[in-house]
Design a protein around this motif. Sequence first.
Motif, PDB file in Angstrom:
ATOM      1  N   VAL A 193      22.890  22.513   6.145  1.00 35.45           N
ATOM      2  CA  VAL A 193      23.388  20.838   5.885  1.00 35.45           C
ATOM      3  C   VAL A 193      23.549  21.532   4.264  1.00 35.45           C
ATOM      4  O   VAL A 193      24.093  20.718   3.940  1.00 35.45           O
ATOM      5  CB  VAL A 193      22.138  20.333   6.288  1.00 35.45           C
ATOM      6  N   ALA A 194      23.351  21.875   3.734  1.00 30.07           N
ATOM      7  CA  ALA A 194      23.080  22.324   2.378  1.00 30.07           C
ATOM      8  C   ALA A 194      24.432  22.337   1.817  1.00 30.07           C
ATOM      9  O   ALA A 194      24.909  22.438   0.563  1.00 30.07           O
ATOM     10  CB  ALA A 194      21.661  22.735   1.766  1.00 30.07           C
ATOM     11  N   GLY A 195      25.101  23.784   3.064  1.00 33.56           N
ATOM     12  CA  GLY A 195      26.005  24.501   2.597  1.00 33.56           C
ATOM     13  C   GLY A 195      27.012  23.197   3.056  1.00 33.56           C
ATOM     14  O   GLY A 195      28.368  23.200   2.177  1.00 33.56           O
ATOM     15  N   ALA A 196      27.078  23.102   4.170  1.00 31.75           N
ATOM     16  CA  ALA A 196      28.270  22.184   4.421  1.00 31.75           C
ATOM     17  C   ALA A 196      28.031  20.830   3.357  1.00 31.75           C
ATOM     18  O   ALA A 196      29.641  20.272   2.936  1.00 31.75           O
ATOM     19  CB  ALA A 196      27.684  21.336   5.713  1.00 31.75           C
ATOM     20  N   GLN A 197      26.889  20.228   2.782  1.00 28.26           N
ATOM     21  CA  GLN A 197      27.654  19.107   1.356  1.00 28.26           C
ATOM     22  C   GLN A 197      28.806  19.769   0.760  1.00 28.26           C
ATOM     23  O   GLN A 197      28.735  19.052   0.003  1.00 28.26           O
ATOM     24  CB  GLN A 197      26.172  18.584   1.136  1.00 28.26           C
ATOM     25  N   LEU A 198      28.294  20.686  -0.081  1.00 22.70           N
ATOM     26  CA  LEU A 198      28.919  21.736  -0.953  1.00 22.70           C
ATOM     27  C   LEU A 198      30.647  21.505  -0.476  1.00 22.70           C
ATOM     28  O   LEU A 198      31.621  21.627  -1.147  1.00 22.70           O
ATOM     29  CB  LEU A 198      28.441  23.052  -1.937  1.00 22.70           C
ATOM     30  N   LEU A 199      30.459  21.769   0.813  1.00 24.92           N
ATOM     31  CA  LEU A 199      32.632  21.443   1.437  1.00 24.92           C
ATOM     32  C   LEU A 199      32.622  20.506   1.819  1.00 24.92           C
ATOM     33  O   LEU A 199      33.356  20.029   1.872  1.00 24.92           O
ATOM     34  CB  LEU A 199      32.526  22.172   2.838  1.00 24.92           C
ATOM     35  N   ASN A 200      31.675  19.096   1.645  1.00 21.61           N
ATOM     36  CA  ASN A 200      32.159  17.527   1.963  1.00 21.61           C
ATOM     37  C   ASN A 200      32.600  17.460   3.800  1.00 21.61           C
ATOM     38  O   ASN A 200      33.562  17.111   4.157  1.00 21.61           O
ATOM     39  CB  ASN A 200      33.864  17.590   1.873  1.00 21.61           C
ATOM     40  N   ILE A 201      31.763  18.138   3.877  1.00 19.36           N
ATOM     41  CA  ILE A 201      31.855  18.779   5.854  1.00 19.36           C
ATOM     42  C   ILE A 201      30.401  17.571   6.330  1.00 19.36           C
ATOM     43  O   ILE A 201      29.002  18.419   5.755  1.00 19.36           O
ATOM     44  CB  ILE A 201      31.699  19.465   6.281  1.00 19.36           C
ATOM     45  N   LYS A 202      30.756  16.480   7.297  1.00 19.57           N
ATOM     46  CA  LYS A 202      29.295  16.115   7.756  1.00 19.57           C
ATOM     47  C   LYS A 202      28.673  17.213   9.080  1.00 19.57           C
ATOM     48  O   LYS A 202      29.007  17.040   9.808  1.00 19.57           O
ATOM     49  CB  LYS A 202      29.276  14.853   8.123  1.00 19.57           C
ATOM     50  N   VAL A 203      27.510  16.576   8.934  1.00 21.19           N
ATOM     51  CA  VAL A 203      26.770  17.718  10.116  1.00 21.19           C
ATOM     52  C   VAL A 203      25.928  16.698  10.947  1.00 21.19           C
ATOM     53  O   VAL A 203      25.416  16.344   9.972  1.00 21.19           O
ATOM     54  CB  VAL A 203      25.890  19.178   9.183  1.00 21.19           C
TER      55      VAL A 203
END
Length: 241
Positions: A193-203
Amino acid sequence: MRARGVGGAEESRERLFRLGAAALTDPELLCVVWSSGPRAPGAWAVAGALLSEGGGLKGLVQQEPLALSLRPGVGPVRAAQALAALELGRRSQRARERRPRLRTPKEIAAYLAPVLGALRREVFHVLCFNARNVLVHDARVAEGTMNTCPVDPREVFAAALTSRATSIVLAHNHPSGDPEPSVQDLGLTRHLVAGAQLLNIKVLDHVVMGDGGYVSMLERGLMPDEAQEKRRAWSANGGGG
Protein backbone atom coordinates in the motif's frame (compact mmCIF):
# COMPACT_ATOMS: atom_id res chain seq x y z
CA MET A 1 -27.62 -57.29 -14.90
CA ARG A 2 -23.92 -56.62 -14.55
CA ALA A 3 -22.62 -55.10 -11.35
CA ARG A 4 -21.73 -51.44 -11.67
CA GLY A 5 -18.15 -51.09 -12.86
CA VAL A 6 -17.73 -54.57 -14.36
CA GLY A 7 -18.29 -53.13 -17.83
CA GLY A 8 -15.69 -50.44 -17.17
CA ALA A 9 -15.44 -47.52 -19.54
CA GLU A 10 -17.82 -48.92 -22.14
CA GLU A 11 -20.69 -49.23 -19.66
CA SER A 12 -19.94 -45.80 -18.19
CA ARG A 13 -19.96 -44.24 -21.64
CA GLU A 14 -23.32 -45.85 -22.41
CA ARG A 15 -24.77 -44.45 -19.17
CA LEU A 16 -23.43 -41.00 -20.03
CA PHE A 17 -25.26 -40.95 -23.37
CA ARG A 18 -28.43 -42.37 -21.84
CA LEU A 19 -28.62 -40.33 -18.62
CA GLY A 20 -26.18 -37.43 -19.06
CA ALA A 21 -22.76 -36.83 -17.54
CA ALA A 22 -24.23 -35.59 -14.24
CA ALA A 23 -25.63 -39.08 -13.54
CA LEU A 24 -22.20 -40.72 -13.49
CA THR A 25 -20.20 -41.26 -10.32
CA ASP A 26 -16.68 -39.87 -9.97
CA PRO A 27 -15.05 -43.25 -10.76
CA GLU A 28 -17.28 -43.65 -13.82
CA LEU A 29 -16.28 -40.23 -15.12
CA LEU A 30 -12.62 -41.14 -14.69
CA CYS A 31 -13.23 -44.35 -16.61
CA VAL A 32 -14.68 -42.36 -19.50
CA VAL A 33 -11.74 -39.93 -19.45
CA TRP A 34 -9.23 -42.78 -19.47
CA SER A 35 -10.84 -44.80 -22.25
CA SER A 36 -9.52 -44.30 -25.78
CA GLY A 37 -11.39 -47.33 -27.12
CA PRO A 38 -14.11 -49.82 -26.20
CA ARG A 39 -12.06 -51.24 -23.33
CA ALA A 40 -9.98 -49.79 -20.53
CA PRO A 41 -8.59 -52.77 -18.57
CA GLY A 42 -8.81 -52.27 -14.84
CA ALA A 43 -9.96 -48.67 -15.16
CA TRP A 44 -12.83 -49.01 -12.68
CA ALA A 45 -10.66 -50.58 -9.95
CA VAL A 46 -7.86 -48.06 -10.47
CA ALA A 47 -10.28 -45.10 -10.47
CA GLY A 48 -12.06 -46.28 -7.32
CA ALA A 49 -8.82 -46.85 -5.42
CA LEU A 50 -7.35 -43.55 -6.56
CA LEU A 51 -10.35 -41.54 -5.40
CA SER A 52 -10.92 -43.37 -2.12
CA GLU A 53 -7.28 -43.30 -1.06
CA GLY A 54 -6.47 -39.80 -2.31
CA GLY A 55 -9.31 -37.76 -0.84
CA GLY A 56 -11.69 -37.71 -3.81
CA LEU A 57 -11.59 -35.23 -6.65
CA LYS A 58 -10.22 -32.48 -4.45
CA GLY A 59 -7.27 -34.66 -3.50
CA LEU A 60 -6.79 -35.69 -7.10
CA VAL A 61 -6.61 -32.13 -8.43
CA GLN A 62 -3.90 -31.36 -5.85
CA GLN A 63 -1.67 -34.22 -7.03
CA GLU A 64 1.61 -33.46 -8.72
CA PRO A 65 1.58 -34.94 -12.26
CA LEU A 66 4.70 -37.05 -11.73
CA ALA A 67 3.52 -38.41 -8.38
CA LEU A 68 0.12 -39.26 -9.85
CA SER A 69 1.69 -41.04 -12.81
CA LEU A 70 3.59 -43.32 -10.42
CA ARG A 71 0.40 -44.59 -8.77
CA PRO A 72 -0.34 -48.27 -9.60
CA GLY A 73 -2.36 -48.57 -12.78
CA VAL A 74 -2.18 -44.87 -13.65
CA GLY A 75 0.92 -44.03 -15.65
CA PRO A 76 1.75 -40.78 -17.46
CA VAL A 77 -1.08 -40.95 -20.02
CA ARG A 78 -3.89 -41.48 -17.50
CA ALA A 79 -2.37 -38.92 -15.12
CA ALA A 80 -2.28 -36.30 -17.87
CA GLN A 81 -5.85 -37.11 -18.98
CA ALA A 82 -7.27 -36.86 -15.46
CA LEU A 83 -5.50 -33.61 -14.57
CA ALA A 84 -6.38 -32.04 -17.92
CA ALA A 85 -10.07 -32.92 -17.44
CA LEU A 86 -10.07 -31.43 -13.94
CA GLU A 87 -8.39 -28.26 -15.17
CA LEU A 88 -10.99 -27.90 -17.93
CA GLY A 89 -13.68 -28.13 -15.26
CA ARG A 90 -11.94 -25.48 -13.19
CA ARG A 91 -11.63 -23.13 -16.16
CA SER A 92 -15.28 -23.57 -17.09
CA GLN A 93 -16.23 -21.99 -13.75
CA ARG A 94 -14.37 -18.78 -14.45
CA ALA A 95 -16.20 -15.61 -15.34
CA ARG A 96 -17.42 -15.76 -18.92
CA GLU A 97 -16.69 -12.11 -19.49
CA ARG A 98 -13.14 -11.44 -20.56
CA ARG A 99 -13.19 -8.16 -18.67
CA PRO A 100 -15.73 -8.54 -15.84
CA ARG A 101 -16.73 -5.67 -13.59
CA LEU A 102 -15.97 -6.78 -10.04
CA ARG A 103 -17.42 -4.34 -7.57
CA THR A 104 -17.35 -6.03 -4.15
CA PRO A 105 -15.08 -8.38 -2.19
CA LYS A 106 -17.72 -11.11 -2.60
CA GLU A 107 -17.65 -10.78 -6.38
CA ILE A 108 -13.86 -10.83 -6.37
CA ALA A 109 -13.81 -13.99 -4.23
CA ALA A 110 -16.29 -15.68 -6.58
CA TYR A 111 -14.05 -14.80 -9.53
CA LEU A 112 -10.94 -16.09 -7.75
CA ALA A 113 -12.37 -19.35 -6.40
CA PRO A 114 -11.93 -21.41 -9.60
CA VAL A 115 -8.47 -19.91 -10.14
CA LEU A 116 -6.99 -20.30 -6.66
CA GLY A 117 -9.03 -23.17 -5.27
CA ALA A 118 -7.41 -26.55 -4.50
CA LEU A 119 -3.85 -25.44 -5.27
CA ARG A 120 -1.03 -27.13 -3.36
CA ARG A 121 1.20 -24.06 -3.41
CA GLU A 122 0.65 -20.46 -2.42
CA VAL A 123 0.33 -18.12 -5.37
CA PHE A 124 -0.08 -14.35 -5.43
CA HIS A 125 -2.28 -12.48 -7.90
CA VAL A 126 -2.72 -8.82 -8.71
CA LEU A 127 -6.12 -7.86 -10.12
CA CYS A 128 -5.79 -4.65 -12.09
CA PHE A 129 -8.80 -2.36 -12.58
CA ASN A 130 -9.57 0.72 -14.60
CA ALA A 131 -11.51 3.70 -13.26
CA ARG A 132 -14.83 1.88 -13.79
CA ASN A 133 -13.78 -1.15 -11.74
CA VAL A 134 -13.49 -3.28 -14.86
CA LEU A 135 -10.85 -5.99 -14.55
CA VAL A 136 -8.27 -5.26 -17.25
CA HIS A 137 -5.58 -7.71 -16.16
CA ASP A 138 -5.22 -10.66 -13.77
CA ALA A 139 -1.53 -11.30 -13.17
CA ARG A 140 0.03 -14.14 -11.19
CA VAL A 141 3.18 -12.45 -9.92
CA ALA A 142 4.55 -15.06 -7.51
CA GLU A 143 4.44 -18.78 -6.73
CA GLY A 144 5.69 -20.29 -3.50
CA THR A 145 5.44 -23.41 -1.36
CA MET A 146 2.77 -24.93 0.87
CA ASN A 147 3.02 -22.16 3.46
CA THR A 148 4.92 -19.23 2.00
CA CYS A 149 5.06 -17.14 -1.15
CA PRO A 150 7.78 -14.48 -1.49
CA VAL A 151 6.40 -11.46 -3.34
CA ASP A 152 8.57 -8.97 -5.20
CA PRO A 153 6.89 -5.52 -5.11
CA ARG A 154 8.44 -4.74 -8.48
CA GLU A 155 6.42 -7.55 -10.07
CA VAL A 156 3.23 -6.29 -8.40
CA PHE A 157 3.61 -2.76 -9.66
CA ALA A 158 4.91 -3.83 -13.07
CA ALA A 159 1.59 -5.62 -13.64
CA ALA A 160 -0.37 -2.53 -12.56
CA LEU A 161 1.66 -0.09 -14.63
CA THR A 162 1.68 -2.25 -17.76
CA SER A 163 -2.12 -2.48 -17.71
CA ARG A 164 -2.47 1.24 -16.84
CA ALA A 165 -4.52 0.32 -13.79
CA THR A 166 -5.90 3.01 -11.52
CA SER A 167 -6.54 0.53 -8.72
CA ILE A 168 -5.59 -3.01 -7.78
CA VAL A 169 -6.74 -5.81 -5.52
CA LEU A 170 -4.15 -8.13 -4.01
CA ALA A 171 -5.06 -11.79 -3.67
CA HIS A 172 -3.46 -15.03 -2.63
CA ASN A 173 -4.45 -18.49 -1.38
CA HIS A 174 -3.77 -20.54 1.73
CA PRO A 175 -3.38 -24.23 0.76
CA SER A 176 -4.06 -25.16 4.40
CA GLY A 177 -7.66 -24.12 3.78
CA ASP A 178 -7.73 -21.46 6.52
CA PRO A 179 -8.12 -18.02 4.93
CA GLU A 180 -7.21 -16.05 8.06
CA PRO A 181 -4.46 -13.53 7.17
CA SER A 182 -1.11 -14.12 8.82
CA VAL A 183 1.13 -11.52 10.40
CA GLN A 184 3.28 -11.73 7.26
CA ASP A 185 0.22 -11.11 5.08
CA LEU A 186 -0.60 -7.96 7.01
CA GLY A 187 2.98 -6.71 6.84
CA LEU A 188 3.19 -7.32 3.09
CA THR A 189 -0.09 -5.47 2.58
CA ARG A 190 1.18 -2.40 4.44
CA HIS A 191 4.37 -2.48 2.41
CA LEU A 192 2.55 -2.68 -0.92
CA VAL A 193 0.00 0.00 0.00
CA ALA A 194 2.82 2.39 0.85
CA GLY A 195 4.51 1.69 -2.49
CA ALA A 196 1.27 2.08 -4.42
CA GLN A 197 0.71 5.54 -2.97
CA LEU A 198 3.94 6.73 -4.55
CA LEU A 199 2.59 5.61 -7.94
CA ASN A 200 -0.89 7.05 -7.36
CA ILE A 201 -2.44 3.57 -7.50
CA LYS A 202 -5.17 2.62 -5.04
CA VAL A 203 -4.97 -0.75 -3.29
CA LEU A 204 -8.64 -1.52 -2.74
CA ASP A 205 -8.36 -4.81 -0.88
CA HIS A 206 -6.32 -7.91 -0.14
CA VAL A 207 -8.38 -11.09 -0.45
CA VAL A 208 -7.13 -14.35 1.05
CA MET A 209 -8.74 -17.50 -0.37
CA GLY A 210 -9.17 -20.67 1.67
CA ASP A 211 -11.09 -23.92 1.43
CA GLY A 212 -14.53 -22.77 0.32
CA GLY A 213 -14.20 -19.36 1.98
CA TYR A 214 -12.30 -16.11 1.92
CA VAL A 215 -11.24 -13.18 4.07
CA SER A 216 -11.35 -9.64 2.76
CA MET A 217 -8.95 -7.42 4.67
CA LEU A 218 -11.13 -4.50 3.66
CA GLU A 219 -14.22 -6.02 5.26
CA ARG A 220 -12.22 -6.95 8.35
CA GLY A 221 -10.83 -3.42 8.72
CA LEU A 222 -7.30 -4.75 8.30
CA MET A 223 -6.23 -2.51 5.45
CA PRO A 224 -3.76 0.27 6.36
CA ASP A 225 -5.42 3.42 7.71
CA GLU A 226 -4.64 5.55 4.66
CA ALA A 227 -7.76 6.02 2.54
CA GLN A 228 -9.59 3.30 4.51
CA GLU A 229 -12.88 5.20 4.37
CA LYS A 230 -12.57 5.62 0.60
CA ARG A 231 -12.13 1.88 0.19
CA ARG A 232 -15.11 1.16 2.41
CA ALA A 233 -17.19 3.45 0.20
CA TRP A 234 -16.06 1.46 -2.85
CA SER A 235 -17.29 -1.77 -1.28
CA ALA A 236 -20.55 -0.36 0.10
CA ASN A 237 -21.46 1.31 -3.18
CA GLY A 238 -20.79 -1.73 -5.31
CA GLY A 239 -17.63 -0.36 -6.85
CA GLY A 240 -18.48 3.28 -7.05
CA GLY A 241 -17.09 3.55 -10.57
